[in-house]
Design a protein around this motif. Structure first.
Motif, PDB file in Angstrom:
ATOM      1  N   THR A  52       0.823  -1.192  -0.124  1.00  0.00           N
ATOM      2  CA  THR A  52      -0.069   0.077   0.032  1.00  0.00           C
ATOM      3  C   THR A  52       0.825   1.112   0.009  1.00  0.00           C
ATOM      4  N   THR A  61      -7.384  -4.304   7.773  1.00  0.00           N
ATOM      5  CA  THR A  61      -7.142  -3.540   6.412  1.00  0.00           C
ATOM      6  C   THR A  61      -6.274  -2.498   6.439  1.00  0.00           C
ATOM      7  N   VAL A  70      -5.154   0.753   3.737  1.00  0.00           N
ATOM      8  CA  VAL A  70      -5.778   1.328   2.466  1.00  0.00           C
ATOM      9  C   VAL A  70      -4.868   2.549   2.315  1.00  0.00           C
ATOM     10  N   THR A  82      -4.501   5.928  -0.713  1.00  0.00           N
ATOM     11  CA  THR A  82      -4.657   6.214  -2.057  1.00  0.00           C
ATOM     12  C   THR A  82      -4.202   7.866  -2.105  1.00  0.00           C
ATOM     13  N   LYS A 107      -6.172  -1.360  -1.555  1.00  0.00           N
ATOM     14  CA  LYS A 107      -7.042  -1.825  -0.295  1.00  0.00           C
ATOM     15  C   LYS A 107      -6.294  -3.430  -0.329  1.00  0.00           C
ATOM     16  N   TYR A 163     -13.271   5.458   1.342  1.00  0.00           N
ATOM     17  CA  TYR A 163     -12.824   4.908  -0.165  1.00  0.00           C
ATOM     18  C   TYR A 163     -13.603   3.832  -0.603  1.00  0.00           C
ATOM     19  N   GLN A 164     -14.616   3.401   0.223  1.00  0.00           N
ATOM     20  CA  GLN A 164     -15.579   2.313  -0.368  1.00  0.00           C
ATOM     21  C   GLN A 164     -16.320   3.015  -1.606  1.00  0.00           C
TER      22      GLN A 164
END
Length: 371
Positions: free
Chosen positions: A142, A168, A170, A172, A179, A243-244
């Motif tokens: 990540t 998890t 994540v 970005t 993810k 993010y989802q």
């Protein structure tokens, strides 16, 4: 205060901690290592106030005490010495430091260890125990997707989401997203927090291949403990994006291709791409993938064709080659699948086969034609 230690062993521990020392430290004493002697144990601390690394090792000592020793000159001295016992003596009146080796003596000016900033302590924390490999894989897969945009501090780190039996990771930067989820941890905790990328880079480099790490966290800090090493990291105080919400659900076009073949092709094609956009075009139809690019400014262009398996309508879509190369490089599956909808919506990249208890999903935004 005086102690004797192997020069190579001391250097090894100092190098673990040295990453936390900033070259432009906000306080002069943060350019030092803090040495604390307690019986026959030496504790070494380095900090930039965001990341604190503390290592412990056995020495031969005559008591207690603490001193701050300039990091650069100490590291350079030990690197220049062959493996041998060295004795370090500290004058407790003026904090002068004398290093004795088989070659001679070296003197340098230390500082009062009491002036070193207080190290954060794991008070009122929740704890999770992870395998070193799980944490290392989560960080490695990540970290590259984090942002450097100082106006978006939340994206300058990796989002950790602990949900009882799973964790998890994540990351970005608004152009790409990764993810990574590992199921199978034992935890009574549900929590989330953002860890700065620099701290995670240091942690990844220091983590041994085997063993376990205890991760403790509260509202302001996260602590990682393994073997004789302890990290204290100040969390990023910001709300992570939802993010989802940006992961597309309907992706009727599915492209399956050999990962290494695609990676090698992109590395060659990218040489000819525009250096600002790094745009490459994917033309997909009839189980054939054509990758092409052109840089009109220099009259450069390149085209390659790869075999693939494709389900869906013929599609032409542009991507940033650099992003795809980064993504493919951290995966290790033989084949990857790209799930696509149309040229204006994000594409999903996943390994065709994933290890048990492990799930990774990558998202990359398209580069529009002519942009």
């Amino acid at each position: 205060m005086k102690f004797t230690v192997s020069s190579a062993s001391l250097l090894r521990e100092l190098q673990k901690a040295a990453g936390a020392i900033a070259s432009n430290a906000s306080m002069p004493i943060l350019e030092d290592f803090l040495f604390e002697i307690d019986g026959d144990t030496l504790h070494i601390t380095a900090s930039d106030l965001e990341t604190t690394i503390r290592c412990s090792m056995s020495v031969q000592s005559d008591g207690k005490g603490k001193v701050a020793i300039p990091a650069r000159i100490l590291l350079d001295t030990l690197k220049a010495l062959p493996e041998q016992p060295v004795t370090i003596a500290v004058n407790e009146d003026n904090f002068g430091v004398e290093i004795t080796s088989s070659f001679g003596k070296y003197r340098l000016a230390g500082e009062d260890g009491e002036d070193y900033p207080t190290v954060p302590q794991p008070d009122e924390v929740d704890r999770v125990v992870l395998g070193n490999e799980v944490l290392s894989r989560g960080i490695s897969r990540t970290l590259f997707a984090t942002s450097n945009d100082e106006l978006r501090p939340a994206m300058n780190g990796v989002f950790f989401e602990v949900d009882f039996s799973s964790i998890t990771f994540v990351a970005t930067d608004a152009h790409k997203l990764v993810k990574y989820t590992f199921s199978g941890i034992e935890s009574q905790v549900s929590a989330s927090f953002i860890v700065p990328k620099k701290s995670l880079n240091l942690l990844k480099n220091d983590l041994p291949a085997d063993g376990e790490v205890t991760m403790s966290f509260n509202r302001t800090n996260v602590f990682f403990s393994f073997d004789n090493t302890h990290f204290a990291v100040r969390l990023i105080d910001a709300r992570y994006p939802d993010y989802q919400a940006v992961i597309p659900v309907e992706n009727p076009n599915k492209l399956t291709v050999n990962r290494q073949d695609l990676l090698s092709s992109l590395k060659r094609i990218a040489i000819y791409a525009n250096k600002t956009t790094n745009q490459v075009m994917f033309s997909i139809a009839n189980d054939s993938l054509t990758i092409s690019t052109q840089d009109l400014d220099f009259s450069n262009e390149a085209t390659e064709q790869l075999p693939c398996t494709y389900e869906g309508e013929p599609l032409e879509i542009g991507f940033n080659a650099k992003f795809l190369i980064e993504m493919l490089s951290v995966l290790d599956s033989e084949e990857v699948r790209m799930e696509l909808s149309n040229p204006t919506r994000a594409g999903i990249l996943v390994p065709v086969e994933q290890p048990e208890n492990e799930s990774i999903l990558m998202l990359v935004m398209p580069v529009m034609l002519g942009v």
